[in-house]
Design an enzyme around this catalytic site. Structure first.
Site, PDB file in Angstrom:
ATOM      1  N   CYS A  87       0.822  -1.228   0.000  1.00 56.45           N
ATOM      2  CA  CYS A  87       0.000   0.000   0.000  1.00 56.45           C
ATOM      3  C   CYS A  87       0.853   1.275   0.000  1.00 56.45           C
ATOM      4  O   CYS A  87       1.654   1.501   0.907  1.00 56.45           O
ATOM      5  CB  CYS A  87      -0.910  -0.019   1.231  1.00 56.45           C
ATOM      6  SG  CYS A  87      -1.853   1.506   1.398  1.00 56.45           S
ATOM      7  N   LYS A 122      -9.092  -9.832   5.571  1.00 57.36           N
ATOM      8  CA  LYS A 122      -8.878  -8.955   6.736  1.00 57.36           C
ATOM      9  C   LYS A 122      -9.250  -9.658   8.039  1.00 57.36           C
ATOM     10  O   LYS A 122     -10.368 -10.148   8.173  1.00 57.36           O
ATOM     11  CB  LYS A 122      -9.743  -7.691   6.599  1.00 57.36           C
ATOM     12  CG  LYS A 122      -9.358  -6.809   5.436  1.00 57.36           C
ATOM     13  CD  LYS A 122     -10.343  -5.666   5.286  1.00 57.36           C
ATOM     14  CE  LYS A 122     -10.053  -4.870   4.031  1.00 57.36           C
ATOM     15  NZ  LYS A 122     -11.133  -3.956   3.673  1.00 57.36           N
ATOM     16  N   GLU A 174      -5.997   7.477   8.162  1.00 53.19           N
ATOM     17  CA  GLU A 174      -5.818   8.377   6.995  1.00 53.19           C
ATOM     18  C   GLU A 174      -4.369   8.881   6.998  1.00 53.19           C
ATOM     19  O   GLU A 174      -3.980   9.685   7.857  1.00 53.19           O
ATOM     20  CB  GLU A 174      -6.804   9.550   6.992  1.00 53.19           C
ATOM     21  CG  GLU A 174      -8.200   9.171   6.544  1.00 53.19           C
ATOM     22  CD  GLU A 174      -8.229   8.703   5.089  1.00 53.19           C
ATOM     23  OE1 GLU A 174      -7.647   9.360   4.219  1.00 53.19           O
ATOM     24  OE2 GLU A 174      -8.819   7.644   4.826  1.00 53.19           O
ATOM     25  N   SER A 175      -3.611   8.434   5.975  1.00 51.98           N
ATOM     26  CA  SER A 175      -2.155   8.662   5.977  1.00 51.98           C
ATOM     27  C   SER A 175      -1.758  10.128   6.139  1.00 51.98           C
ATOM     28  O   SER A 175      -0.826  10.441   6.893  1.00 51.98           O
ATOM     29  CB  SER A 175      -1.529   8.074   4.704  1.00 51.98           C
ATOM     30  OG  SER A 175      -2.093   8.659   3.543  1.00 51.98           O
TER      31      SER A 175
END
Ligand SMILES: N[C@@H](CCC(=O)N[C@@H](CS)C(=O)NCC(=O)O)C(=O)O
Length: 218
Positions: A12, A39, A64-65
């Site tokens: 990712c 998952k 949220e990066s």
């Protein structure tokens, strides 16, 4: 100090941003890898959007990066990774937003596009984005070598993972970084030598294999 946990998936690009931020900040942390195709229950409970990355610091959970990276930067202010000046900080955030809303969207739309005409239009958009980054971004914002100047910032970490995957986009869709994008070309060379990249990176073959299902599906 509270224990830091990075919940991540190697493939990712968003998770790579946060992995790089933790390394750039010189923090000790533990990684927990998630199989996004299967998952685990604990992950679905801890990740409100059911996505990676998620960071846990003690009992604080952030996702949220772009938000995580600012949270990490502000929580550990020793090596600041955003500009001091409010206007420069606003500029940094504008480019982070550009990456999240334009560059990523156009790049992945191109990867997913099946029709040749659609691919041609999107290829032009991706090249236009690259020139926008070069001439309206990097060349105007500073003398480099990083986006905001002589020090690495969260802007560099935001863009880099998508450039690492650009080789797969070139492979499947024939798009290239234009030769006149000299700031980008120099920046990429410098980024590729950083510890935070060397410890998180994969080569073109890795992404080409993983993106085949998106690029080649019927
Ligand atoms: N806007 C999010 C995007 C994160 C994201 O899309 N992560 C993907 C992997 S690259 C994910 O976890 N996908 C799982 C899913 O959507 O089910 C961020 O910046 O953190």
């Amino acid at each position: 100090m509270d224990r830091i946990e990075l919940i991540t998936a190697e493939v990712c690009p968003y998770a790579q941003r946060t992995h790089m931020a933790l390394i750039e900040k010189g923090l000790d942390f533990e990684r927990r890898e998630v199989d996004l195709a299967d998952k685990p229950e604990w992950f679905v409970k801890v990740s409100p959007y059911s996505k990676v990355p998620v960071v846990k610091i003690g009992d604080k959970v952030v996702w949220e990066s772009s938000i995580i990276n600012e949270f990490i930067d502000e929580s550990f202010p020793d090596r600041p990774m955003m500009p001091d000046d409010p206007f420069r900080r606003a500029q940094a955030r504008i480019w982070i937003d550009f990456c999240n809303t334009r560059w990523v969207e156009h790049s992945y739309d191109l990867l997913f596009a099946r029709e040749k005409a659609e691919q041609d239009t999107l290829r032009e958009k991706v090249v236009a984005d690259l020139r926008w980054m070069e001439f309206e971004g990097m060349a105007r914002l500073s003398d480099g070598p990083f986006w905001m100047g002589s020090e690495i910032t969260l802007v560099d970490l935001t863009f880099y993972p998508f450039f690492e995957r650009f080789g797969a986009l070139s492979h499947y869709r024939g798009v290239q970084i234009p030769d006149d994008c000299l700031c980008i070309i120099r920046w990429l060379e410098i980024m590729r030598a950083r510890k935070s990249v060397l410890e998180t990176m994969h080569d073109d073959a890795y992404y080409i294999a993983r993106y085949a299902k998106y690029a080649q599906a019927a």
